[in-house]
Design a protein around this motif. Structure first.
Motif, PDB file in Angstrom:
ATOM      1  N   TYR A 110     -23.188   1.010  51.105  1.00  0.00           N
ATOM      2  CA  TYR A 110     -23.892   0.078  51.187  1.00  0.00           C
ATOM      3  C   TYR A 110     -23.398  -1.138  50.617  1.00  0.00           C
ATOM      4  O   TYR A 110     -24.113  -1.044  49.748  1.00  0.00           O
TER       5      TYR A 110
ATOM      6  N   PRO B 159     -29.964   2.280  51.955  1.00  0.00           N
ATOM      7  CA  PRO B 159     -31.186   2.748  52.959  1.00  0.00           C
ATOM      8  C   PRO B 159     -32.525   3.014  52.311  1.00  0.00           C
ATOM      9  O   PRO B 159     -32.615   2.771  50.618  1.00  0.00           O
TER      10      PRO B 159
ATOM     11  N   ASN C 296     -31.971   2.624  57.073  1.00  0.00           N
ATOM     12  CA  ASN C 296     -30.558   3.722  56.968  1.00  0.00           C
ATOM     13  C   ASN C 296     -28.615   2.766  56.681  1.00  0.00           C
ATOM     14  O   ASN C 296     -28.152   3.072  56.800  1.00  0.00           O
ATOM     15  N   SER C 297     -29.212   1.813  56.178  1.00  0.00           N
ATOM     16  CA  SER C 297     -28.827   0.201  55.759  1.00  0.00           C
ATOM     17  C   SER C 297     -28.590  -0.462  57.210  1.00  0.00           C
ATOM     18  O   SER C 297     -28.197  -1.818  56.677  1.00  0.00           O
TER      19      SER C 297
ATOM     20  N   TYR D  40     -34.980   4.059  61.630  1.00  0.00           N
ATOM     21  CA  TYR D  40     -35.173   5.195  61.920  1.00  0.00           C
ATOM     22  C   TYR D  40     -37.171   5.877  61.050  1.00  0.00           C
ATOM     23  O   TYR D  40     -37.507   5.011  61.051  1.00  0.00           O
TER      24      TYR D  40
ATOM     25  N   VAL E  95     -33.692   6.598  65.860  1.00  0.00           N
ATOM     26  CA  VAL E  95     -32.772   5.780  65.468  1.00  0.00           C
ATOM     27  C   VAL E  95     -32.609   4.852  66.083  1.00  0.00           C
ATOM     28  O   VAL E  95     -32.437   4.945  67.745  1.00  0.00           O
TER      29      VAL E  95
ATOM     30  N   GLU F 276     -24.828   4.854  57.090  1.00  0.00           N
ATOM     31  CA  GLU F 276     -25.418   5.308  57.679  1.00  0.00           C
ATOM     32  C   GLU F 276     -25.234   6.743  58.940  1.00  0.00           C
ATOM     33  O   GLU F 276     -26.762   7.118  58.347  1.00  0.00           O
TER      34      GLU F 276
ATOM     35  N   TYR G 198     -25.936   8.667  55.442  1.00  0.00           N
ATOM     36  CA  TYR G 198     -26.694   8.810  54.660  1.00  0.00           C
ATOM     37  C   TYR G 198     -27.528  10.025  56.167  1.00  0.00           C
ATOM     38  O   TYR G 198     -28.951  10.634  55.720  1.00  0.00           O
ATOM     39  N   MET G 199     -27.769   9.920  57.206  1.00  0.00           N
ATOM     40  CA  MET G 199     -28.146  10.542  57.894  1.00  0.00           C
ATOM     41  C   MET G 199     -27.889  11.972  57.918  1.00  0.00           C
ATOM     42  O   MET G 199     -28.955  12.479  58.477  1.00  0.00           O
TER      43      MET G 199
END
Length: 140
Positions: free
Chosen positions: A48, A53, A68-69, A73, A93, A103, A106-107
């Motif tokens: 990131y 995020p 999410n950066s 979402y 998203v 991203e 993260y998701m």
């Protein structure tokens, strides 16, 4: 004897750690910024580099949303006590092209989360999956 002392110390430490968190759904309310993610072999700042995020909880309307950066979402908030799930209802998203894979990391990690704890002072949110710390956020 040493084993007994070690067990007592661990028990007292575990009890103290529990006292320093709260699991009220209202404690989730508001904006949070990611400060730690488990798993990736790349440094957090490498995942990131431009924007961390975020996650925002609207407990009253049972909604969750954030960034999410790169992409935004949103989805429904599934919560029961300290149990929380992001995989039952898939997140919507946006689809901007984004560099790197921060991203998706993260998701994917959000989908593994099954519980949470908020620090007693309300400034830190820890999300876990199968008892392992996966994500840490700070209150904005």
């Amino acid at each position: 004897m040493n084993l007994l002392v070690a067990c007592i110390v661990l028990t007292l430490t575990a009890c103290n750690a529990t006292k320093n968190t709260t699991n009220s759904s209202n404690s989730l309310q508001g904006d949070w910024v990611l400060t730690y993610i488990s798993g990736p072999r790349i440094a957090f700042e490498g995942l990131y580099p431009n924007e961390k995020p975020t996650i925002n909880f609207d407990v009253a309307s049972k909604k969750v949303f954030g960034k999410n950066s790169c992409n935004n979402y949103s989805g429904m908030l599934n919560i029961d006590g300290n149990k929380i799930s992001f995989k039952e209802n898939k997140m919507a998203v946006t689809l901007m092209a984004c560099p790197g894979n921060g991203e998706s990391v993260y998701m994917n990690m959000l989908e593994k989360v099954d519980s949470y704890a908020v620090s007693e002072d309300g400034k830190e949110l820890i999300m876990t999956g199968n008892g392992v710390r996966l994500l840490r956020f700070e209150k904005k």
